[in-house]
Design a protein around this motif. Structure first.
Motif, mmCIF file in Angstrom:
data_model
loop_
_atom_site.group_PDB
_atom_site.id
_atom_site.type_symbol
_atom_site.label_atom_id
_atom_site.label_comp_id
_atom_site.label_asym_id
_atom_site.label_seq_id
_atom_site.Cartn_x
_atom_site.Cartn_y
_atom_site.Cartn_z
ATOM 1 N N CYS A 1 7.306 -8.985 7.907
ATOM 2 C CA CYS A 1 8.389 -8.092 7.493
ATOM 3 C C CYS A 1 7.773 -6.887 6.799
ATOM 4 C CB CYS A 1 9.336 -8.789 6.533
ATOM 5 S SG CYS A 1 10.093 -10.290 7.153
ATOM 6 N N LEU A 2 8.221 -5.711 7.180
ATOM 7 C CA LEU A 2 7.713 -4.473 6.585
ATOM 8 C C LEU A 2 8.873 -3.734 5.927
ATOM 9 C CD1 LEU A 2 5.143 -2.621 6.339
ATOM 10 C CD2 LEU A 2 6.078 -1.356 8.292
ATOM 11 N N PHE A 3 8.628 -3.264 4.708
ATOM 12 C CA PHE A 3 9.654 -2.535 3.974
ATOM 13 C C PHE A 3 9.082 -1.218 3.464
ATOM 14 C CE2 PHE A 3 10.345 -7.084 3.442
ATOM 15 C CZ PHE A 3 11.634 -7.210 3.944
ATOM 16 N N LYS B 1 0.861 -1.180 0.000
ATOM 17 C CA LYS B 1 0.000 0.000 0.000
ATOM 18 C C LYS B 1 0.893 1.225 0.000
ATOM 19 C CE LYS B 1 -4.108 2.053 2.057
ATOM 20 N NZ LYS B 1 -5.186 1.896 3.055
ATOM 21 N N GLY B 2 0.792 2.012 -1.075
ATOM 22 C CA GLY B 2 1.703 3.135 -1.210
ATOM 23 C C GLY B 2 3.136 2.634 -1.308
ATOM 24 N N ASN B 3 3.997 3.164 -0.469
ATOM 25 C CA ASN B 3 5.399 2.755 -0.474
ATOM 26 C C ASN B 3 5.710 1.676 0.548
ATOM 27 O OD1 ASN B 3 6.636 4.338 -2.559
ATOM 28 N ND2 ASN B 3 6.277 6.141 -1.285
ATOM 29 N N PHE B 4 4.699 1.241 1.308
ATOM 30 C CA PHE B 4 4.931 0.211 2.321
ATOM 31 C C PHE B 4 4.501 -1.159 1.791
ATOM 32 C CE2 PHE B 4 4.957 3.902 5.112
ATOM 33 C CZ PHE B 4 5.971 3.573 6.006
ATOM 34 N N LYS B 5 5.314 -2.146 2.087
ATOM 35 C CA LYS B 5 5.034 -3.515 1.663
ATOM 36 C C LYS B 5 5.195 -4.455 2.845
ATOM 37 C CE LYS B 5 6.818 -7.167 -1.367
ATOM 38 N NZ LYS B 5 7.877 -7.498 -2.352
ATOM 39 N N LEU B 6 4.204 -5.309 3.041
ATOM 40 C CA LEU B 6 4.222 -6.283 4.126
ATOM 41 C C LEU B 6 4.338 -7.683 3.534
ATOM 42 C CD1 LEU B 6 3.827 -6.495 7.304
ATOM 43 C CD2 LEU B 6 1.477 -7.187 6.744
ATOM 44 N N VAL B 7 5.267 -8.464 4.063
ATOM 45 C CA VAL B 7 5.458 -9.863 3.664
ATOM 46 C C VAL B 7 5.343 -10.724 4.918
ATOM 47 C CG1 VAL B 7 7.046 -11.554 2.662
ATOM 48 C CG2 VAL B 7 6.975 -9.216 1.757
ATOM 49 N N PRO C 1 14.283 -0.103 -1.956
ATOM 50 C CA PRO C 1 13.620 -0.859 -3.025
ATOM 51 C C PRO C 1 14.063 -2.314 -3.108
ATOM 52 C CG PRO C 1 15.310 0.587 -3.939
ATOM 53 C CD PRO C 1 15.182 0.948 -2.492
ATOM 54 N N CYS C 2 15.186 -2.650 -2.491
ATOM 55 C CA CYS C 2 15.713 -4.016 -2.589
ATOM 56 C C CYS C 2 15.462 -4.835 -1.334
ATOM 57 C CB CYS C 2 17.209 -3.980 -2.904
ATOM 58 S SG CYS C 2 17.575 -3.110 -4.449
ATOM 59 N N GLU C 3 14.651 -4.299 -0.424
ATOM 60 C CA GLU C 3 14.204 -5.036 0.758
ATOM 61 C C GLU C 3 15.372 -5.502 1.627
ATOM 62 O OE1 GLU C 3 10.092 -7.082 -0.739
ATOM 63 O OE2 GLU C 3 11.932 -7.746 -1.753
ATOM 64 N N TYR C 4 16.291 -4.584 1.856
ATOM 65 C CA TYR C 4 17.419 -4.893 2.741
ATOM 66 C C TYR C 4 17.027 -4.827 4.209
ATOM 67 C CZ TYR C 4 20.886 -4.369 -1.063
ATOM 68 O OH TYR C 4 21.644 -4.514 -2.190
ATOM 69 N N LYS C 5 16.109 -3.891 4.544
ATOM 70 C CA LYS C 5 15.916 -3.523 5.949
ATOM 71 C C LYS C 5 14.457 -3.664 6.376
ATOM 72 C CE LYS C 5 16.817 0.267 9.191
ATOM 73 N NZ LYS C 5 17.287 1.669 9.329
ATOM 74 N N ASP C 6 14.216 -4.502 7.361
ATOM 75 C CA ASP C 6 12.892 -4.658 7.946
ATOM 76 C C ASP C 6 12.615 -3.494 8.893
ATOM 77 O OD1 ASP C 6 10.505 -5.623 9.023
ATOM 78 O OD2 ASP C 6 11.562 -6.826 10.530
ATOM 79 N N VAL C 7 11.501 -2.781 8.686
ATOM 80 C CA VAL C 7 11.166 -1.624 9.523
ATOM 81 C C VAL C 7 9.877 -1.869 10.301
ATOM 82 C CG1 VAL C 7 12.410 0.040 8.083
ATOM 83 C CG2 VAL C 7 10.007 -0.480 7.576
ATOM 84 N N SER C 8 9.525 -3.139 10.501
ATOM 85 C CA SER C 8 8.262 -3.442 11.182
ATOM 86 C C SER C 8 8.236 -2.912 12.612
ATOM 87 C CB SER C 8 8.016 -4.956 11.180
ATOM 88 O OG SER C 8 9.082 -5.648 11.812
ATOM 89 N N HIS C 9 9.379 -2.896 13.274
ATOM 90 C CA HIS C 9 9.419 -2.399 14.656
ATOM 91 C C HIS C 9 9.257 -0.877 14.711
ATOM 92 C CE1 HIS C 9 10.435 -6.321 16.160
ATOM 93 N NE2 HIS C 9 11.481 -6.404 15.341
ATOM 94 N N ALA C 10 9.641 -0.192 13.643
ATOM 95 C CA ALA C 10 9.527 1.268 13.614
ATOM 96 C C ALA C 10 8.126 1.725 13.229
ATOM 97 C CB ALA C 10 10.554 1.856 12.651
ATOM 98 N N TYR C 11 7.349 0.862 12.556
ATOM 99 C CA TYR C 11 6.015 1.238 12.086
ATOM 100 C C TYR C 11 4.999 0.162 12.474
ATOM 101 C CZ TYR C 11 8.542 4.571 9.097
ATOM 102 O OH TYR C 11 9.348 5.582 8.625
ATOM 103 N N GLU D 1 -2.254 -2.172 10.065
ATOM 104 C CA GLU D 1 -3.120 -1.740 8.975
ATOM 105 C C GLU D 1 -3.067 -2.712 7.800
ATOM 106 O OE1 GLU D 1 -3.290 1.825 5.609
ATOM 107 O OE2 GLU D 1 -2.004 2.059 7.374
ATOM 108 N N LEU D 2 -1.870 -3.126 7.422
ATOM 109 C CA LEU D 2 -1.732 -4.007 6.273
ATOM 110 C C LEU D 2 -2.197 -5.427 6.593
ATOM 111 C CD1 LEU D 2 1.647 -2.769 4.739
ATOM 112 C CD2 LEU D 2 -0.686 -2.256 4.020
ATOM 113 N N LYS D 3 -2.041 -5.856 7.837
ATOM 114 C CA LYS D 3 -2.579 -7.164 8.224
ATOM 115 C C LYS D 3 -4.101 -7.149 8.175
ATOM 116 C CE LYS D 3 0.996 -9.304 11.080
ATOM 117 N NZ LYS D 3 1.318 -9.865 12.407
#
Length: 351
Positions: free
Chosen positions: A254-256, A193-199, A262-272, A278-280
């Motif tokens: 995992c949230l990016f 959604k937008g620039n956020f991606k949840l895996v 863009p290459c999914e190096y860093k998980d930011v789920s703890h920061a957001y 919302e995405l779940k």
């Protein structure tokens, strides 16, 4: 007076795709030799397969041009998913610099490349890279609109959106969200959604992390780098050596933030954490409205050897309810088009 009819041509190449494991990658030998500078023999064949595909597309373009049809044609060339890199299904694809590939919801598996070409002025902003959100489901209403139809008639109750203004005029995409997948069997899912991606639940069981480009034995015969449009090259940012990497196994989320990563190096789920929730919730929404997934048994009757080495229908439907339902919907849309006076010449044989 006879009216000419519009043409819709859909051509789905088997290339570039691996075959059976006894001879998975096949290409004309003269094309393979053009890529002898590549170290991997499998990659040489794969590059030759891509070249054969390119030549086929060129032949189609030449056929349209020879019949004076290019000025009124729109050509869309697109992949269905990311490549299968480094051995998956005996393949030799590359999604560099993205993570993983086919059969995953990492960016290497879901970010498809393609182009849209027309010799006419249907596309106002040409020779540019479009980075707006466009989903595979958007092609149906977009092409229907382009052919003169009312896209709302096919968008209502469906997933696709008309994105022609985005393609032609660089307008913002009407799409804000893409459901990548909810796999009830393998238990993984992904949504953007937008620039956020949840895996969620996507592990690295295929060992498809980030792969460098295939090594070469010597420089390619052509000189320099090919020209690229602004925005065509992806910049991943500094490599983190696996720090904050997330493989999403055990149903871990995992949230990016793809504009920064863009290459999914860093998980930011703890920061957001709010964005994760919302995405779940959006995944739960799609899950409750999804139709059951059917996994049919493998049928020996479908073997191409039964059809002169071609893939094709092998079985008649016993339950034709879905066929009749689809036919009824198509007829209803057609009647609305005629009633609204849209491209009536498509249906009139004489004038």
């Amino acid at each position: 007076m006879m009216f000419s009819k519009p043409m819709f041509l859909y051509l789905a190449h088997q290339a570039v795709h691996s075959a059976n494991k006894n001879d998975p990658l096949q290409a004309p030998e003269d094309l393979v030799q053009k890529f002898s500078f590549i170290k991997s023999p499998q990659r040489q064949k794969y590059a030759a397969m891509v070249t054969a595909l390119d030549n086929s597309v060129g032949e189609i373009r030449a056929a349209l041009a020879s019949r004076g049809m290019m000025q009124d044609s729109v050509i869309i060339f697109t992949t269905d998913n990311g490549g299968a890199p480094y051995g998956l299904n005996w393949n030799a694809g590359s999604n560099y610099p993205f993570r993983a590939g086919k059969a995953t919801v990492w960016e290497g598996g879901v970010k498809g490349v393609g182009f849209v070409y027309t010799a006419s002025d249907l596309i106002k902003q040409k020779k540019r890279v479009c980075t707006e959100l466009i989903d595979a489901t958007d092609w149906l209403p977009t092409l229907y609109h382009l052919a003169g139809g009312d896209a709302e008639l096919v968008s209502t109750g469906a997933d696709g959106m008309n994105v022609w203004e985005t393609i032609a005029n660089d307008a913002p995409s009407p799409r804000e969200e893409i459901l990548h997948n909810i796999d009830p069997r393998l238990k993984f899912e992904g949504i953007r959604k937008g620039n956020f991606k949840l895996v969620v639940g996507m592990d690295d069981s295929f060992e498809l992390g980030w792969h460098a480009p295939y090594p070469t034995l010597r420089p390619p015969p052509w000189q320099g780098n090919p020209p690229t449009l602004p925005g065509a090259v992806i910049h991943c940012g500094p490599w983190t050596n696996g720090r904050n990497m997330c493989n999403s196994k055990n149903h871990q989320a995992c949230l990016f933030k793809l504009d920064d990563d863009p290459c999914e190096y860093k998980d930011v789920s703890h920061a957001y954490p709010g964005k994760v929730r919302e995405l779940k919730e959006r995944l739960d929404y799609y899950r409750t409205s999804a139709l059951p997934v059917v996994y049919p048994m493998i049928s020996p009757e479908a073997d191409p050897k039964n059809f002169n080495e071609f893939w094709g229908p092998w079985e008649k439907l016993t339950d034709r309810s879905e066929y009749y339902a689809s036919k009824k919907i198509c007829k209803r849309v057609l009647l609305k088009q005629v009633k609204n006076g849209l491209h009536p010449s498509h249906y009139d044989r004489t004038g």
